[in-house]
Enzyme design. Structure first.
Site, PDB file in Angstrom:
ATOM      1  N   ARG A  34       9.083   5.083  -3.686  1.00 36.76           N
ATOM      2  CA  ARG A  34       8.542   5.251  -2.329  1.00 36.76           C
ATOM      3  C   ARG A  34       9.684   5.390  -1.321  1.00 36.76           C
ATOM      4  O   ARG A  34       9.638   6.232  -0.437  1.00 36.76           O
ATOM      5  CB  ARG A  34       7.642   4.066  -1.967  1.00 36.76           C
ATOM      6  CG  ARG A  34       6.180   4.182  -2.395  1.00 36.76           C
ATOM      7  CD  ARG A  34       5.989   4.536  -3.862  1.00 36.76           C
ATOM      8  NE  ARG A  34       4.598   4.555  -4.261  1.00 36.76           N
ATOM      9  CZ  ARG A  34       3.983   3.541  -4.865  1.00 36.76           C
ATOM     10  NH1 ARG A  34       4.639   2.416  -5.134  1.00 36.76           N
ATOM     11  NH2 ARG A  34       2.711   3.649  -5.213  1.00 36.76           N
TER      12      ARG A  34
ATOM     13  N   ASP B  77       7.145   7.749  -9.000  1.00 33.07           N
ATOM     14  CA  ASP B  77       5.798   7.562  -8.489  1.00 33.07           C
ATOM     15  C   ASP B  77       5.375   8.865  -7.822  1.00 33.07           C
ATOM     16  O   ASP B  77       6.108   9.868  -7.884  1.00 33.07           O
ATOM     17  CB  ASP B  77       5.717   6.383  -7.509  1.00 33.07           C
ATOM     18  CG  ASP B  77       4.424   5.594  -7.672  1.00 33.07           C
ATOM     19  OD1 ASP B  77       3.355   6.154  -7.360  1.00 33.07           O
ATOM     20  OD2 ASP B  77       4.471   4.434  -8.123  1.00 33.07           O
TER      21      ASP B  77
ATOM     22  N   HIS C 166       0.004   8.337 -10.915  1.00 34.56           N
ATOM     23  CA  HIS C 166       1.152   8.187 -10.017  1.00 34.56           C
ATOM     24  C   HIS C 166       2.222   9.245 -10.308  1.00 34.56           C
ATOM     25  O   HIS C 166       3.425   8.951 -10.318  1.00 34.56           O
ATOM     26  CB  HIS C 166       1.760   6.781 -10.144  1.00 34.56           C
ATOM     27  CG  HIS C 166       0.928   5.690  -9.538  1.00 34.56           C
ATOM     28  ND1 HIS C 166       0.851   5.470  -8.181  1.00 34.56           N
ATOM     29  CD2 HIS C 166       0.120   4.759 -10.113  1.00 34.56           C
ATOM     30  CE1 HIS C 166       0.053   4.448  -7.938  1.00 34.56           C
ATOM     31  NE2 HIS C 166      -0.419   3.998  -9.096  1.00 34.56           N
TER      32      HIS C 166
ATOM     33  N   ASP D  41      -0.611   2.299 -14.919  1.00 37.49           N
ATOM     34  CA  ASP D  41      -1.483   1.607 -13.973  1.00 37.49           C
ATOM     35  C   ASP D  41      -2.198   2.601 -13.068  1.00 37.49           C
ATOM     36  O   ASP D  41      -1.747   3.715 -12.849  1.00 37.49           O
ATOM     37  CB  ASP D  41      -0.672   0.635 -13.122  1.00 37.49           C
ATOM     38  CG  ASP D  41       0.376   1.345 -12.270  1.00 37.49           C
ATOM     39  OD1 ASP D  41       1.077   2.228 -12.814  1.00 37.49           O
ATOM     40  OD2 ASP D  41       0.490   1.039 -11.067  1.00 37.49           O
ATOM     41  N   GLU D  42      -3.330   2.162 -12.540  1.00 36.25           N
ATOM     42  CA  GLU D  42      -4.048   2.852 -11.466  1.00 36.25           C
ATOM     43  C   GLU D  42      -4.185   4.363 -11.720  1.00 36.25           C
ATOM     44  O   GLU D  42      -3.869   5.179 -10.860  1.00 36.25           O
ATOM     45  CB  GLU D  42      -3.339   2.609 -10.131  1.00 36.25           C
ATOM     46  CG  GLU D  42      -3.349   1.151  -9.712  1.00 36.25           C
ATOM     47  CD  GLU D  42      -2.663   0.912  -8.375  1.00 36.25           C
ATOM     48  OE1 GLU D  42      -3.084  -0.004  -7.646  1.00 36.25           O
ATOM     49  OE2 GLU D  42      -1.702   1.645  -8.048  1.00 36.25           O
TER      50      GLU D  42
ATOM     51  N   TYR E 282       3.745 -10.695  -4.722  1.00 30.25           N
ATOM     52  CA  TYR E 282       3.939  -9.347  -4.189  1.00 30.25           C
ATOM     53  C   TYR E 282       4.735  -9.468  -2.886  1.00 30.25           C
ATOM     54  O   TYR E 282       4.222  -9.923  -1.870  1.00 30.25           O
ATOM     55  CB  TYR E 282       2.591  -8.655  -3.972  1.00 30.25           C
ATOM     56  CG  TYR E 282       2.180  -7.774  -5.137  1.00 30.25           C
ATOM     57  CD1 TYR E 282       2.455  -8.150  -6.449  1.00 30.25           C
ATOM     58  CD2 TYR E 282       1.518  -6.565  -4.933  1.00 30.25           C
ATOM     59  CE1 TYR E 282       2.096  -7.349  -7.521  1.00 30.25           C
ATOM     60  CE2 TYR E 282       1.147  -5.754  -6.004  1.00 30.25           C
ATOM     61  CZ  TYR E 282       1.437  -6.152  -7.290  1.00 30.25           C
ATOM     62  OH  TYR E 282       1.088  -5.357  -8.351  1.00 30.25           O
TER      63      TYR E 282
ATOM     64  N   ASP F 175       5.868  -7.243  -0.867  1.00 29.91           N
ATOM     65  CA  ASP F 175       5.562  -6.366   0.266  1.00 29.91           C
ATOM     66  C   ASP F 175       4.452  -6.954   1.133  1.00 29.91           C
ATOM     67  O   ASP F 175       4.180  -6.434   2.218  1.00 29.91           O
ATOM     68  CB  ASP F 175       5.178  -4.967  -0.218  1.00 29.91           C
ATOM     69  CG  ASP F 175       4.025  -4.962  -1.206  1.00 29.91           C
ATOM     70  OD1 ASP F 175       3.950  -5.885  -2.032  1.00 29.91           O
ATOM     71  OD2 ASP F 175       3.205  -4.018  -1.165  1.00 29.91           O
TER      72      ASP F 175
ATOM     73  N   TRP G 149       7.192  -3.538  -3.729  1.00 29.78           N
ATOM     74  CA  TRP G 149       6.802  -2.149  -3.495  1.00 29.78           C
ATOM     75  C   TRP G 149       7.308  -1.742  -2.114  1.00 29.78           C
ATOM     76  O   TRP G 149       7.323  -2.554  -1.179  1.00 29.78           O
ATOM     77  CB  TRP G 149       5.281  -2.008  -3.583  1.00 29.78           C
ATOM     78  CG  TRP G 149       4.717  -2.473  -4.890  1.00 29.78           C
ATOM     79  CD1 TRP G 149       4.036  -3.633  -5.131  1.00 29.78           C
ATOM     80  CD2 TRP G 149       4.815  -1.801  -6.154  1.00 29.78           C
ATOM     81  NE1 TRP G 149       3.699  -3.725  -6.457  1.00 29.78           N
ATOM     82  CE2 TRP G 149       4.156  -2.612  -7.111  1.00 29.78           C
ATOM     83  CE3 TRP G 149       5.382  -0.597  -6.566  1.00 29.78           C
ATOM     84  CZ2 TRP G 149       4.053  -2.252  -8.450  1.00 29.78           C
ATOM     85  CZ3 TRP G 149       5.277  -0.240  -7.902  1.00 29.78           C
ATOM     86  CH2 TRP G 149       4.622  -1.050  -8.825  1.00 29.78           C
TER      87      TRP G 149
ATOM     88  N   GLU H 266       6.560   1.050   0.089  1.00 35.15           N
ATOM     89  CA  GLU H 266       5.944   1.972   1.045  1.00 35.15           C
ATOM     90  C   GLU H 266       6.402   1.657   2.468  1.00 35.15           C
ATOM     91  O   GLU H 266       6.676   2.578   3.260  1.00 35.15           O
ATOM     92  CB  GLU H 266       4.415   1.879   0.969  1.00 35.15           C
ATOM     93  CG  GLU H 266       3.808   2.471  -0.290  1.00 35.15           C
ATOM     94  CD  GLU H 266       3.612   1.433  -1.389  1.00 35.15           C
ATOM     95  OE1 GLU H 266       2.759   1.654  -2.269  1.00 35.15           O
ATOM     96  OE2 GLU H 266       4.325   0.396  -1.367  1.00 35.15           O
TER      97      GLU H 266
END
Length: 556
Positions: free
Chosen positions: A154, A183, A254, A317-318, A410, A412, A460, A462
């Site tokens: 990111r 990503d 991703h 993931d995701e 986490y 972030d 993370w 972002e």
């Protein structure tokens, strides 16, 4: 062992993470120009680390020899377990015994914390007295995997910033650096066979500012990537400090950056015109052609050539299934493979990468979604982010597992409910929350518990767009993480005074940690919108994800 005043208490000494046993006296050992270091085989990196600090910050010559008996003597002792060490400081010298090279490095880090904080500076500042308290320490970790993940996809961070972070992890006896290299928003690892991954996928023309719900973008290109030699240097640098670098490329979801570089990897007609700059879960997934699997195996071949880590991260993931469901080619591919539904394409794809890595003498590491659908290889290491339910599920299935619980570690996520938190997202994860983190779920059998290797915090990025903000988001929460993983969940009242003393070390090392009273004015982001949640709201979201197994698309 050097003679020392009989151990009485821990007064005058403060170490993070707290050693298993430690007692000090009022006596001290004085370091001066006559001080030398002896380091036996396998303890040489520890001797070199200690000498470098004494030379750089203290201005002492600190010669290193392999001949035993110097005033600071570091030696390997096979009677001690892996990563364990013992320190004995007397008025006439120091002895560090360690079960292996990692334990010797931990002992050296403890000695540095027992010295005045200025030992962590980059040059002498005029201090003339350098003393160690007479101390007796016996120590070793509770958890084998004590890690931090940094997302460099990111936002990219230069190799020098990565090496600096590794120094700080080693300072806290953290031993795994999980490097999230790819990503939707960027591909950061040079792959010689497929150069467009970094030539095109390594930069984007714009980035979202704040949470995705605000819909605000800048017009500033962002990019960068690591050459193979950059990464080899990072790996070697970390190894000398007792830190394992574990790489990760995120597949088969991703993958917006990869598909922007090579449209033939994606769903036909769905490739983005540019590397995406928004945040969230995108609809860009890999197609399941044999040529795409071969492409991904090429990537893994080059990662294995760079990284000696036993485990190689493949993400998983995701990954939303709607793009496959709406694609006739993917539907036909699932039928051709004899799968019950297109949703099973992910498990099929993961199994191909697992088998390829096994053929290279490595094993896969994937996020907990590898457990959804067809069973994954039992030797796949599972990194769990949705909490203890999934940790237990993975461990009971015979997988080694690392916990990275969303609502606990986490980094972030916001650190308070104050209005001045920069881009507040998620639930509150403050230092006390991290200190309470325990990767080991209640109720596991002894056999399953053996598979819980430890834990890691995930940063993370972002909303973390420069190295100064890495400091803000990581510290002092990484200090609490080190305590929790080394010793077990801690008592905030006992931890607080040790943390206060430790912050002086971080300040000397140039770390711009988050002040306890709240963000400094220049650490705030009034220009960017967040999306805070209560703990109950976030837990309900996580439970829904686990129960349904459905990954929603949140970014286009």
């Amino acid at each position: 062992m050097p003679n020392c005043t009989p151990p009485t208490s821990t007064r005058g000494a403060s170490v993070i993470p707290q050693p298993a046993t430690m007692a000090t006296s009022d006596s001290v050992f004085v370091l001066d120009a006559s001080c030398a270091i002896s380091a036996s085989h396998d303890a040489e990196p520890a001797g070199a680390l200690l000498a470098q600090r004494l030379r750089t910050a203290c201005g002492l010559p600190a010669p290193v020899t392999t001949t035993p008996g110097a005033s600071i003597d570091i030696r390997i002792d096979s009677a001690l377990a892996a990563e364990h060490y013992a320190v004995s400081v007397g008025t006439d010298g120091v002895v560090v015994r360690a079960g292996d090279a990692a334990g010797a490095l931990h002992g050296a880090q403890t000695l540095l914390q027992l010295l005045p904080p200025d030992v962590h500076r980059s040059a002498p500042i005029g201090r003339t007295a350098w003393t160690l308290p007479c101390v007796e320490i016996v120590d070793g970790p509770r958890m084998r995997w004590r890690g931090v993940m940094l997302d460099v996809a990111r936002h990219f961070f230069a190799p020098r910033e990565i090496r600096r972070l590794i120094d700080l992890l080693a300072m806290h006896k953290l031993n795994v650096f999980h490097l999230h290299l790819t990503d939707d928003q960027g591909w950061r690892v040079q792959i010689d066979k497929h150069p467009a991954l970094t030539e095109i996928g390594g930069w984007r023309p714009r980035s979202q500012v704040g949470h995705r719900t605000a819909g605000v973008f800048d017009a500033r290109p962002h990019g960068g990537f690591y050459s193979r030699d950059d990464l080899r240097e990072i790996v070697a640098y970390a190894e000398l400090r007792g830190v394992l670098v574990v790489p990760e490329v995120d597949l088969p979801g991703h993958v917006g950056a990869a598909v922007a570089a090579y449209p033939e990897l994606g769903i036909p007609g769905r490739a983005p015109a540019e590397v995406p700059g928004g945040w969230g879960i995108s609809s860009h997934v890999l197609n399941m052609r044999e040529s795409t699997v071969a492409f991904c195996c090429d990537v893994l071949d080059e990662l294995v050539d760079i990284f000696p880590s036993e485990v190689i991260g493949i993400g998983s993931d995701e990954c939303p299934t709607e793009p496959w469901q709406n694609d006739p080619e993917s539907v036909a591919r699932a039928a051709e493979l004899g799968l019950g539904s297109v949703a099973e394409l992910q498990g099929w794809f993961v199994s191909r990468l697992e088998a390829h890595l096994a053929g290279l003498g490595r094993r896969a590491m994937g996020w907990e979604e590898v457990l959804d659908g067809p069973p994954s290889r039992v030797d796949t290491l599972v990194t769990v982010w949705r909490g203890s339910r999934a940790v237990a599920r993975a461990a009971e299935a015979g997988h080694d597992v690392v916990s990275a619980a969303d609502t606990s570690v986490y980094l972030d996520y916001r650190q308070s409910d104050g209005a001045d938190e920069p881009i507040p997202i998620g639930t509150i994860v403050d230092a006390d929350t991290v200190l309470a983190f325990d990767p080991m779920p209640d109720g596991l059998t002894d056999e399953a518990a053996q598979h819980v290797l430890g834990g890691q915090a995930n940063l993370w990025t972002e909303n973390v767009d420069d190295p100064r903000m890495v400091d803000f988001y990581a510290f002092p929460r990484v200090c609490a993480l080190a305590e929790a993983l080394w010793r077990g969940p801690g008592d905030p009242d006992e931890f607080a005074p040790r943390l206060d003393a430790h912050l002086e070390r971080l300040r000397a090392a140039g770390v711009e940690f988050r002040p306890s009273e709240g963000p400094a004015p220049w650490q705030r982001r009034p220009d960017a919108q967040g999306s805070p949640k209560s703990l109950a709201q976030r837990q309900a979201e996580l439970n829904r994800l686990i129960d349904t197994g459905h990954t929603p698309i949140t970014m286009e």
